[in-house]
Motif scaffolding. Structure first.
Motif, PDB file in Angstrom:
ATOM      1  N   SER A 110      -8.170   6.766  -6.100  1.00  0.00           N
ATOM      2  CA  SER A 110      -9.218   5.900  -6.621  1.00  0.00           C
ATOM      3  C   SER A 110      -8.909   5.422  -8.030  1.00  0.00           C
ATOM      4  O   SER A 110      -9.445   4.412  -8.482  1.00  0.00           O
ATOM      5  CB  SER A 110     -10.572   6.619  -6.617  1.00  0.00           C
ATOM      6  OG  SER A 110     -10.491   7.818  -7.376  1.00  0.00           O
ATOM      7  N   THR A 111      -8.044   6.133  -8.753  1.00  0.00           N
ATOM      8  CA  THR A 111      -7.681   5.732 -10.105  1.00  0.00           C
ATOM      9  C   THR A 111      -6.594   4.666 -10.111  1.00  0.00           C
ATOM     10  O   THR A 111      -6.281   4.110 -11.166  1.00  0.00           O
ATOM     11  CB  THR A 111      -7.186   6.949 -10.899  1.00  0.00           C
ATOM     12  OG1 THR A 111      -6.147   7.608 -10.156  1.00  0.00           O
ATOM     13  CG2 THR A 111      -8.331   7.914 -11.160  1.00  0.00           C
ATOM     14  N   ASN A 112      -6.022   4.355  -8.957  1.00  0.00           N
ATOM     15  CA  ASN A 112      -4.972   3.336  -8.855  1.00  0.00           C
ATOM     16  C   ASN A 112      -5.597   2.047  -8.343  1.00  0.00           C
ATOM     17  O   ASN A 112      -5.688   1.815  -7.145  1.00  0.00           O
ATOM     18  CB  ASN A 112      -3.861   3.818  -7.925  1.00  0.00           C
ATOM     19  CG  ASN A 112      -2.670   2.871  -7.922  1.00  0.00           C
ATOM     20  OD1 ASN A 112      -2.659   1.865  -8.639  1.00  0.00           O
ATOM     21  ND2 ASN A 112      -1.669   3.182  -7.111  1.00  0.00           N
ATOM     22  N   THR A 130     -10.061  -1.057  -2.483  1.00  0.00           N
ATOM     23  CA  THR A 130     -10.354  -0.001  -3.445  1.00  0.00           C
ATOM     24  C   THR A 130     -10.751   1.288  -2.746  1.00  0.00           C
ATOM     25  O   THR A 130     -11.611   1.285  -1.856  1.00  0.00           O
ATOM     26  CB  THR A 130     -11.484  -0.435  -4.391  1.00  0.00           C
ATOM     27  OG1 THR A 130     -11.128  -1.684  -4.997  1.00  0.00           O
ATOM     28  CG2 THR A 130     -11.708   0.601  -5.477  1.00  0.00           C
ATOM     29  N   THR A 143      -3.396   6.612  -1.307  1.00  0.00           N
ATOM     30  CA  THR A 143      -3.816   5.829  -2.471  1.00  0.00           C
ATOM     31  C   THR A 143      -4.952   6.565  -3.172  1.00  0.00           C
ATOM     32  O   THR A 143      -5.849   7.093  -2.524  1.00  0.00           O
ATOM     33  CB  THR A 143      -4.286   4.421  -2.032  1.00  0.00           C
ATOM     34  OG1 THR A 143      -3.167   3.702  -1.497  1.00  0.00           O
ATOM     35  CG2 THR A 143      -4.858   3.650  -3.216  1.00  0.00           C
ATOM     36  N   SER A 159      -4.618  -1.010  -8.351  1.00  0.00           N
ATOM     37  CA  SER A 159      -3.752  -2.006  -7.714  1.00  0.00           C
ATOM     38  C   SER A 159      -2.842  -1.373  -6.675  1.00  0.00           C
ATOM     39  O   SER A 159      -1.785  -1.915  -6.352  1.00  0.00           O
ATOM     40  CB  SER A 159      -2.913  -2.724  -8.773  1.00  0.00           C
ATOM     41  OG  SER A 159      -2.108  -1.782  -9.489  1.00  0.00           O
ATOM     42  N   GLY A 160      -3.232  -0.230  -6.138  1.00  0.00           N
ATOM     43  CA  GLY A 160      -2.346   0.482  -5.235  1.00  0.00           C
ATOM     44  C   GLY A 160      -2.259  -0.081  -3.840  1.00  0.00           C
ATOM     45  O   GLY A 160      -1.335   0.226  -3.104  1.00  0.00           O
ATOM     46  N   CYS A 161      -3.202  -0.920  -3.448  1.00  0.00           N
ATOM     47  CA  CYS A 161      -3.190  -1.434  -2.080  1.00  0.00           C
ATOM     48  C   CYS A 161      -3.948  -2.754  -2.039  1.00  0.00           C
ATOM     49  O   CYS A 161      -5.049  -2.873  -2.596  1.00  0.00           O
ATOM     50  CB  CYS A 161      -3.842  -0.422  -1.131  1.00  0.00           C
ATOM     51  SG  CYS A 161      -3.750  -0.856   0.616  1.00  0.00           S
ATOM     52  N   CYS A 200       0.830  -1.209   0.000  1.00  0.00           N
ATOM     53  CA  CYS A 200       0.000   0.000   0.000  1.00  0.00           C
ATOM     54  C   CYS A 200       0.861   1.253   0.000  1.00  0.00           C
ATOM     55  O   CYS A 200       1.905   1.307   0.665  1.00  0.00           O
ATOM     56  CB  CYS A 200      -0.927   0.004   1.218  1.00  0.00           C
ATOM     57  SG  CYS A 200      -2.110  -1.372   1.212  1.00  0.00           S
TER      58      CYS A 200
END
Length: 385
Positions: A218-220, A240, A216, A222-224, A212
């Motif tokens: 919302s457009t990422n 998400t 983070t 796979s960010g966490c 993570c």
């Protein structure tokens, strides 16, 4: 007049004498031409007028009818009032002299006016139609809850520009949109990604974050990720960011409960269980089909086991170990109310300590351990006094 054979003259009336030749107003529904005295004709109003049909009778005087023509009043349809920019509070055809409020349709602005259906002819209105000017509705720009445009105040007209920015809690972006001649907004809206801090991601005690980044967006997608801690089982999935500091966590971690080596001797659980025990994930109150394995006796169709935390199953019961008294011991001891005096000994199913007494038929005395534990494959401490 028309001369008859016998010399009597009878009055006649022509349809032309009705003065109903104006087909824009009148319609002659029946009557012969000429019509003799006493003959009749039915006259009514044309479809663009309204009135009551009248039956006229030819009188004794040539071309004179007994009653006048019907009174026809003009009609105005809504189609004759409405335009591409104008609508009306009246919903149906109205008669001459009726007033209707005319107003601008959606996408246009102007002051409503009162228009009157004139009596001089069908579908004629007073000329005070409202002046409607095209507007651009800000709602047509399809702004989301993440965006704001405080400087734009409706009505907005062709050529208007609006500055659109992201609301607090979203990435700081902005853009300018423009209302073109077709009343449509052009140029792209800003991309407003929600910002989520890791401190706002509150997880249950059996989960942990993986990879993570703080913050983070919302457009990422796979960010966490969220994974289960050791002792818990579940699929690692992405957490998400759906709105500012708002997360969706689809992962569910189930406690990993295992059959111990001892339990696995007695119970036939999942096919993966071996003599060394096995582990299986479950939620509280899961249903597990069990069976008794040799050398244990009993029938368990289904036992609902409890596994609130990682570790052992709670509620294992029902399989009794089969213990054998030796041939020599079987002749000496009575197990409960069973006398074991056969040549090969006997099998006893028990989970509790079993009371032993001497076979009074051939022995006497009291065993030192009258509640000897039954452990596979032999009883222990069977020493009579």
């Amino acid at each position: 007049y028309q001369r008859r054979v016998h010399g009597t003259c009878t009055a006649t009336c022509t349809l032309a004498s009705l003065n109903a030749s104006n087909n824009a107003i009148y319609n002659i529904f029946s009557g012969s031409d000429p019509t003799y005295q006493g003959g009749q004709a039915v006259v009514g109003c044309n479809s663009t007028y309204t009135g009551v049909n009248v039956t006229l009778t030819c009188s004794a005087v040539a071309n004179q009818w007994d009653v006048p023509l019907p009174i026809c009043t003009t009609l105005c349809t809504m189609a004759s009032l409405k335009t591409g920019t104008t609508n009306s509070t009246c919903t149906d055809t109205v008669v001459g002299g009726t007033n209707c409020t005319a107003f601008c349709t959606n996408g246009y602005t102007g002051t409503p006016t009162s228009m009157q259906c004139l009596t001089t002819g069908p579908n004629k209105w007073t000329s005070n139609r409202p002046v409607c000017t095209a507007v651009c509705q800000l709602s047509a720009a399809k702004m989301t809850v993440a965006m704001q445009s405080p400087s734009c105040v409706e009505p907005l007209y062709v050529g208007s520009t609006c500055s659109v920015s992201c609301n607090p809690g979203y990435v700081d972006n902005s853009s300018t949109i423009y209302c073109n001649a077709s009343n449509k907004w052009v140029n792209s809206l800003p991309i407003c990604a929600a910002i989520c801090s890791l401190s706002s991601l509150v997880l249950p005690s059996n989960m942990t974050m993986v990879g993570c980044v703080d913050p983070t967006l919302s457009t990422n997608a796979s960010g966490c990720s969220v994974a289960c801690l050791p002792g818990w089982q579940g699929t690692t999935r992405a957490a998400t960011c759906t709105a500012p500091n708002t997360w969706t966590v689809p992962t569910v971690c189930a406690p990993a409960c295992n059959f111990s080596v001892t339990d696995n001797w007695a119970y036939g659980g999942p096919s993966s269980c071996t003599a060394s025990g096995c582990t299986m994930a479950t939620m509280q109150g899961a249903s597990v089909t069990l069976s008794c394995k040799a050398p244990y006796a009993g029938t368990i169709d289904k036992t609902v086991l409890s596994c609130p935390v990682p570790g052992q199953w709670i509620g294992l019961a029902g399989c009794l170990p089969k213990c054998r008294l030796s041939t020599a011991d079987a002749a000496i001891y009575v197990v409960g109310d069973q006398t074991c005096n056969n040549a090969t000994g006997c099998l006893v199913s028990t989970l509790q300590a079993t009371s032993l007494t001497c076979n009074s038929a051939t022995y006497s005395g009291t065993p030192d351990d009258s509640a000897a534990a039954c452990l596979p494959p032999m009883y222990s401490a069977l020493i009579p006094v």
